[in-house]
Design an enzyme around this catalytic site. Structure first.
Site, PDB file in Angstrom:
ATOM      1  N   THR A 105       0.926  -1.257  -0.148  1.00  0.00           N
ATOM      2  CA  THR A 105       0.005   0.015  -0.162  1.00  0.00           C
ATOM      3  C   THR A 105       0.900   1.219   0.033  1.00  0.00           C
ATOM      4  O   THR A 105       0.440   2.246  -0.209  1.00  0.00           O
ATOM      5  CB  THR A 105      -0.949   0.162   1.324  1.00  0.00           C
ATOM      6  OG1 THR A 105       0.043   0.102   2.497  1.00  0.00           O
ATOM      7  CG2 THR A 105      -1.813  -1.317   1.316  1.00  0.00           C
ATOM      8  N   ASP A 197      16.987   0.858  -1.950  1.00  0.00           N
ATOM      9  CA  ASP A 197      16.274   0.872  -0.509  1.00  0.00           C
ATOM     10  C   ASP A 197      17.434   1.431   0.223  1.00  0.00           C
ATOM     11  O   ASP A 197      18.336   0.721   0.590  1.00  0.00           O
ATOM     12  CB  ASP A 197      15.767  -0.525  -0.306  1.00  0.00           C
ATOM     13  CG  ASP A 197      14.950  -0.301   0.937  1.00  0.00           C
ATOM     14  OD1 ASP A 197      15.729   0.106   2.057  1.00  0.00           O
ATOM     15  OD2 ASP A 197      14.108  -1.060   1.159  1.00  0.00           O
ATOM     16  N   ASP A 200      18.166  -0.737   3.630  1.00  0.00           N
ATOM     17  CA  ASP A 200      18.836  -2.094   3.309  1.00  0.00           C
ATOM     18  C   ASP A 200      20.063  -1.708   3.030  1.00  0.00           C
ATOM     19  O   ASP A 200      21.187  -2.582   3.324  1.00  0.00           O
ATOM     20  CB  ASP A 200      18.369  -2.777   2.284  1.00  0.00           C
ATOM     21  CG  ASP A 200      16.848  -3.297   2.377  1.00  0.00           C
ATOM     22  OD1 ASP A 200      16.930  -3.604   3.820  1.00  0.00           O
ATOM     23  OD2 ASP A 200      15.970  -3.757   1.707  1.00  0.00           O
TER      24      ASP A 200
END
Ligand code: PRP
Ligand code: URA
Length: 206
Positions: A105, A197, A200
Site C-alpha cells: 500500500t 532501498d 537496506d
C-alpha cells in the site's frame, strides 16, 4: 520552502551512493559526510542571541544559539544522517520515530516514538534519506506536531516532486531541504533514479 543544496562535494558523494556497486561501508560513510555538509546549510538561519564575554584581551560581544535543536531521525534509514548532523550541532537532543512503509500500500506504519521534552520551544529537524510518496515524512511531522513542535525542518537526501508536494500540502509551514530532486517514482514507489532501498543499503539487509 524547498531548498535543493547543490554543492560539488554533495554531488560527488551522492553519485557514489547511487552506484549499485557501492557497498555498505562506502554507502554509509558517504551518507554520513553528506549529512554534515547538509547540516551546515540547514543551520544557516538558526536564531542566535548576543552574549557578553571576555577574551584574554578585552570584553567582546559574542553570539550563541538561542533555541534548542532536536534531531528526529525516522527509523531505520534516518539514523544514517544522525551522526553527521550531530558533529556540527553536538548539543542537539535526539528523538526517534519508527515508521515502515507497507510494500503493497506504501502507507507508513508507526512502531516507535520517543522524544525529548519541550518540543514546542525547539527547532526540530526531521531526517530521512528518502522522500518518496511523502507518506512517512507527513506522518512523522504529524506526530511531532501533536507533541507541540512548531518550528520544523525536513532534511532528506533524495526526493521527488510527488513527495515534496505531499509534504507542502500537508505541512506548508515546514522547510524542506534536499541534496537532490530526482525525476519520479516507479510503480513500486521507488525513487528514479534514486539509490535503491536506503535502509537496506545502510544496514546491509537484503
Ligand atoms: C524508507 C525511507 C523513508 C520511506 C520513504 O523507509 O527511509 O522512511 O521509505 O517513503 P515514503 O516517502 O513513500 O513514505 P522504509 O519504510 O523502507 O523503512 P526502513 O528505513 O526501515 O528501511
Ligand atoms: N524508500 C527507499 O529506501 N527508497 C526509495 O527509493 C523509496 C523509498
Amino acid at each position: 520552502m524547498l531548498e535543493v543544496l547543490n554543492h560539488p562535494l554533495i554531488s560527488h558523494k551522492l553519485t557514489q551512493m547511487r552506484d549499485k556497486n557501492t557497498g555498505t561501508k562506502d554507502f554509509r560513510e558517504n551518507l554520513d559526510e553528506i549529512a554534515e555538509l547538509m547540516a551546515y546549510e540547514v543551520c544557516r538561519d538558526l536564531p542566535i542571541t548576543k552574549v557578553d564575554i571576555e577574551t584574554p584581551v578585552s570584553p567582546c560581544i559574542g553570539y550563541q544559539l538561542s533555541k534548542e535543536i532536536v534531531i528526529v531521525p525516522i527509523l531505520r534509514a534516518g539514523v544514517g544522517l544522525l551522526d553527521g548532523i550531530r558533529r556540527l550541532v553536538p548539543t542537539a537532543k535526539v528523538g526517534f520515530i519508527g515508521l515502515f512503509r507497507d510494500e503493497e500500500t506504501l502507507e507508513p506504519h508507526e512502531y516507535f516514538a520517543k522524544f525529548p521534552k519541550d518540543l514546542d520551544q525547539a527547532i526540530v529537524m526531521v531526517v530521512d534519506p528518502m522522500l518518496a510518496t511523502g507518506g512517512s515524512a507527513v506522518a512523522a511531522i504529524d506526530m511531532i506536531k501533536r507533541r507541540g513542535a512548531k518550528q520544523i525542518k525536513l532534511v532528506c537526501l533524495v526526493g521527488v516532486p510527488e513527495g515534496v508536494k505531499a509534504v507542502q500540502e500537508a505541512h506548508p509551514d515546514v522547510d524542506i531541504y534536499l541534496a537532490a530532486l530526482d525525476d519520479h517514482l516507479n510503480e513500486h514507489g521507488y525513487i528514479v533514479p534514486g539509490l535503491g532501498d536506503a535502509g537496506d543499503r545502510i544496514f546491509g539487509t537484503k
